[in-house]
Design a protein around this motif. Structure first.
Motif, PDB file in Angstrom:
ATOM      1  N   ALA A 284       7.163  22.553  23.243  1.00 51.32           N
ATOM      2  CA  ALA A 284       6.894  22.462  21.803  1.00 51.32           C
ATOM      3  C   ALA A 284       5.647  23.264  21.454  1.00 51.32           C
ATOM      4  O   ALA A 284       5.591  23.923  20.401  1.00 51.32           O
ATOM      5  CB  ALA A 284       6.724  20.998  21.402  1.00 51.32           C
ATOM      6  N   GLY A 285       4.652  23.216  22.336  1.00 54.44           N
ATOM      7  CA  GLY A 285       3.430  23.975  22.094  1.00 54.44           C
ATOM      8  C   GLY A 285       3.680  25.462  22.026  1.00 54.44           C
ATOM      9  O   GLY A 285       3.009  26.185  21.261  1.00 54.44           O
ATOM     10  N   GLN A 286       4.651  25.952  22.791  1.00 54.34           N
ATOM     11  CA  GLN A 286       4.988  27.373  22.728  1.00 54.34           C
ATOM     12  C   GLN A 286       5.556  27.737  21.361  1.00 54.34           C
ATOM     13  O   GLN A 286       5.224  28.782  20.787  1.00 54.34           O
ATOM     14  CB  GLN A 286       5.988  27.715  23.833  1.00 54.34           C
ATOM     15  N   SER A 287       6.420  26.876  20.831  1.00 49.49           N
ATOM     16  CA  SER A 287       6.980  27.155  19.505  1.00 49.49           C
ATOM     17  C   SER A 287       5.912  27.057  18.419  1.00 49.49           C
ATOM     18  O   SER A 287       5.922  27.833  17.457  1.00 49.49           O
ATOM     19  CB  SER A 287       8.139  26.196  19.206  1.00 49.49           C
ATOM     20  N   VAL A 288       4.978  26.091  18.569  1.00 52.42           N
ATOM     21  CA  VAL A 288       3.865  26.000  17.616  1.00 52.42           C
ATOM     22  C   VAL A 288       3.050  27.288  17.663  1.00 52.42           C
ATOM     23  O   VAL A 288       2.658  27.839  16.623  1.00 52.42           O
ATOM     24  CB  VAL A 288       2.987  24.778  17.926  1.00 52.42           C
ATOM     25  N   ARG A 289       2.798  27.773  18.855  1.00 57.10           N
ATOM     26  CA  ARG A 289       2.053  29.024  18.990  1.00 57.10           C
ATOM     27  C   ARG A 289       2.801  30.178  18.311  1.00 57.10           C
ATOM     28  O   ARG A 289       2.184  31.028  17.646  1.00 57.10           O
ATOM     29  CB  ARG A 289       1.842  29.329  20.469  1.00 57.10           C
ATOM     30  N   ALA A 290       4.135  30.221  18.478  1.00 54.90           N
ATOM     31  CA  ALA A 290       4.916  31.277  17.838  1.00 54.90           C
ATOM     32  C   ALA A 290       4.804  31.189  16.319  1.00 54.90           C
ATOM     33  O   ALA A 290       4.693  32.210  15.626  1.00 54.90           O
ATOM     34  CB  ALA A 290       6.379  31.182  18.276  1.00 54.90           C
ATOM     35  N   HIS A 291       4.820  29.968  15.773  1.00 53.69           N
ATOM     36  CA  HIS A 291       4.631  29.794  14.330  1.00 53.69           C
ATOM     37  C   HIS A 291       3.256  30.295  13.903  1.00 53.69           C
ATOM     38  O   HIS A 291       3.112  30.981  12.879  1.00 53.69           O
ATOM     39  CB  HIS A 291       4.760  28.321  13.954  1.00 53.69           C
ATOM     40  N   LEU A 292       2.224  29.942  14.677  1.00 54.61           N
ATOM     41  CA  LEU A 292       0.865  30.341  14.329  1.00 54.61           C
ATOM     42  C   LEU A 292       0.702  31.861  14.337  1.00 54.61           C
ATOM     43  O   LEU A 292       0.060  32.438  13.453  1.00 54.61           O
ATOM     44  CB  LEU A 292      -0.128  29.695  15.299  1.00 54.61           C
ATOM     45  N   ILE A 293       1.288  32.510  15.335  1.00 55.53           N
ATOM     46  CA  ILE A 293       1.215  33.972  15.398  1.00 55.53           C
ATOM     47  C   ILE A 293       1.899  34.592  14.196  1.00 55.53           C
ATOM     48  O   ILE A 293       1.391  35.540  13.577  1.00 55.53           O
ATOM     49  CB  ILE A 293       1.834  34.481  16.719  1.00 55.53           C
ATOM     50  N   ASP A 294       3.050  34.044  13.823  1.00 58.61           N
ATOM     51  CA  ASP A 294       3.762  34.545  12.648  1.00 58.61           C
ATOM     52  C   ASP A 294       2.936  34.329  11.386  1.00 58.61           C
ATOM     53  O   ASP A 294       2.802  35.235  10.539  1.00 58.61           O
ATOM     54  CB  ASP A 294       5.112  33.834  12.545  1.00 58.61           C
ATOM     55  N   LEU A 295       2.343  33.141  11.241  1.00 54.72           N
ATOM     56  CA  LEU A 295       1.508  32.847  10.076  1.00 54.72           C
ATOM     57  C   LEU A 295       0.270  33.747  10.049  1.00 54.72           C
ATOM     58  O   LEU A 295      -0.169  34.188   8.970  1.00 54.72           O
ATOM     59  CB  LEU A 295       1.095  31.375  10.092  1.00 54.72           C
ATOM     60  N   GLU A 296      -0.290  34.028  11.218  1.00 56.61           N
ATOM     61  CA  GLU A 296      -1.452  34.919  11.289  1.00 56.61           C
ATOM     62  C   GLU A 296      -1.094  36.326  10.818  1.00 56.61           C
ATOM     63  O   GLU A 296      -1.854  36.961  10.072  1.00 56.61           O
ATOM     64  CB  GLU A 296      -1.987  34.955  12.718  1.00 56.61           C
ATOM     65  N   ARG A 297       0.062  36.826  11.236  1.00 55.44           N
ATOM     66  CA  ARG A 297       0.489  38.154  10.801  1.00 55.44           C
ATOM     67  C   ARG A 297       0.643  38.233   9.287  1.00 55.44           C
ATOM     68  O   ARG A 297       0.437  39.278   8.679  1.00 55.44           O
ATOM     69  CB  ARG A 297       1.824  38.515  11.470  1.00 55.44           C
TER      70      ARG A 297
ATOM     71  N   ALA B  75      -1.755  33.897   6.581  1.00 53.15           N
ATOM     72  CA  ALA B  75      -1.849  32.500   6.149  1.00 53.15           C
ATOM     73  C   ALA B  75      -2.799  31.680   7.010  1.00 53.15           C
ATOM     74  O   ALA B  75      -3.300  30.638   6.565  1.00 53.15           O
ATOM     75  CB  ALA B  75      -0.464  31.859   6.152  1.00 53.15           C
ATOM     76  N   VAL B  76      -3.031  32.082   8.257  1.00 52.18           N
ATOM     77  CA  VAL B  76      -3.974  31.405   9.137  1.00 52.18           C
ATOM     78  C   VAL B  76      -4.809  32.445   9.867  1.00 52.18           C
ATOM     79  O   VAL B  76      -4.453  33.626   9.940  1.00 52.18           O
ATOM     80  CB  VAL B  76      -3.268  30.481  10.169  1.00 52.18           C
ATOM     81  N   GLY B  77      -5.924  31.985  10.407  1.00 47.62           N
ATOM     82  CA  GLY B  77      -6.760  32.822  11.246  1.00 47.62           C
ATOM     83  C   GLY B  77      -7.126  32.057  12.488  1.00 47.62           C
ATOM     84  O   GLY B  77      -6.807  30.872  12.624  1.00 47.62           O
TER      85      GLY B  77
END
Length: 290
Positions: free
Chosen positions: A262-275, A278-280
């Motif tokens: 699950a943490g891997q998918s959360v990380r994938a979401h965060l990377i997408d949001l960073e691009r 939306a997040v830093g």
């Protein structure tokens, strides 16, 4: 979806429809459900083998028995995770059959042991590009590029019956793990949208039951991923957090053995949001930009 009670039909050849049979590999786990499902497409004269599965003697013996005297037109892999493609090489050698399907995966990352889940020995005789087909008597399989779970992921459409073999892109028992650096959430969402625009009758995934209402499931999966995205943003509005803090808050009630995935998918979401701005992040901590 909870694990079904045993016995599972491991090693049995199950007829799903006139052109489709299924053989379940003996590799059930919390990550593979009851195991990898290998599909045989065709009749008693010529077949394609989709996702040959792990290189286990008992599984290879079950495949040999199910194939019988039929010619193997192609051994097709949706992607090269180790529960999907390793049996391709020994089956190819025993039957003098070509391996035709996804491209080999080359990871462009120096992260430690990033290739552990992947079959780095996979060697296709021919790579099927998006929209390319292969055929046998009364059947045609067309490749559909669906990157996201892995960059080399393909689905295979059986044109005659509108069945789609979805590998790990869409499964009937669980959401799909999207694990960077190879897994990409933006690609995964685009691939889901692509499937939503199709009119497939049924999905046959590599794990779990057949999906008899495909567009409804895909619509729900898109909504689920958007909900996870909103959940991340709400949590980060409360203050900066690392992934180890986000996962317990987001996956309450989920088997803790699945939290690393699950943490891997959360990380994938965060990377997408960073691009998307939306997040830093600073080090391992993620924030909402001010």
């Amino acid at each position: 979806m909870p694990m079904p009670p045993k016995p599972w039909p491991t090693g049995q050849c199950e007829q799903l429809e006139p052109l489709v049979r299924r053989v379940l590999a003996p590799n059930g786990s919390p990550f593979t459900y009851t195991g990898t499902q290998t599909y045989l497409v065709g009749d008693s004269s010529a077949v394609a083998v989709i996702d040959p599965g792990p290189d286990l003697p008992e599984h290879l013996a079950a495949l040999e028995a199910a194939i019988g005297d039929a010619t193997i037109v192609a051994i097709c892999c949706t992607h090269t995770h180790r529960d999907h493609s390793p049996a391709a090489a020994p089956l190819s050698a025993s039957r003098d059959a070509p391996i035709i399907g996804c491209e080999p995966l080359v990871l462009e990352s120096d992260e430690p042991r990033a290739d552990v889940p992947f079959d780095i020995d996979y060697r296709p005789d021919r790579v099927l590009k998006d929209g390319e087909s292969l055929s046998g008597p009364a059947w045609t399989l067309t490749a559909l590029a669906t990157p996201g779970h892995t960059s080399n992921h393909l689905c295979f459409a059986l044109e005659e019956t509108k069945a789609l073999f979805t590998g790990d892109h869409v499964m009937g028992w669980s959401t799909t793990v999207v694990a960077p650096p190879d897994g990409d959430m933006a690609d995964y969402m685009a691939s889901l949208e692509r499937l939503y625009g199709r009119d497939d009758r049924i999905y046959y995934p590599a794990h779990g039951p057949a999906v008899t209402r495909p567009r409804q499931l895909v619509r729900g999966m898109i909504g689920h991923r958007r909900q996870r995205e909103r959940q991340i943003l709400r949590l980060l509005q409360q203050g900066s957090k690392d992934i180890a803090e986000l996962v317990p808050a987001m996956y309450k009630g989920v088997d803790m053995r699945l939290w690393p995935a699950a943490g891997q998918s959360v990380r994938a979401h965060l990377i997408d949001l960073e691009r998307r701005g939306a997040v830093g992040r600073s080090g391992d901590r993620w924030t909402i930009p001010t």
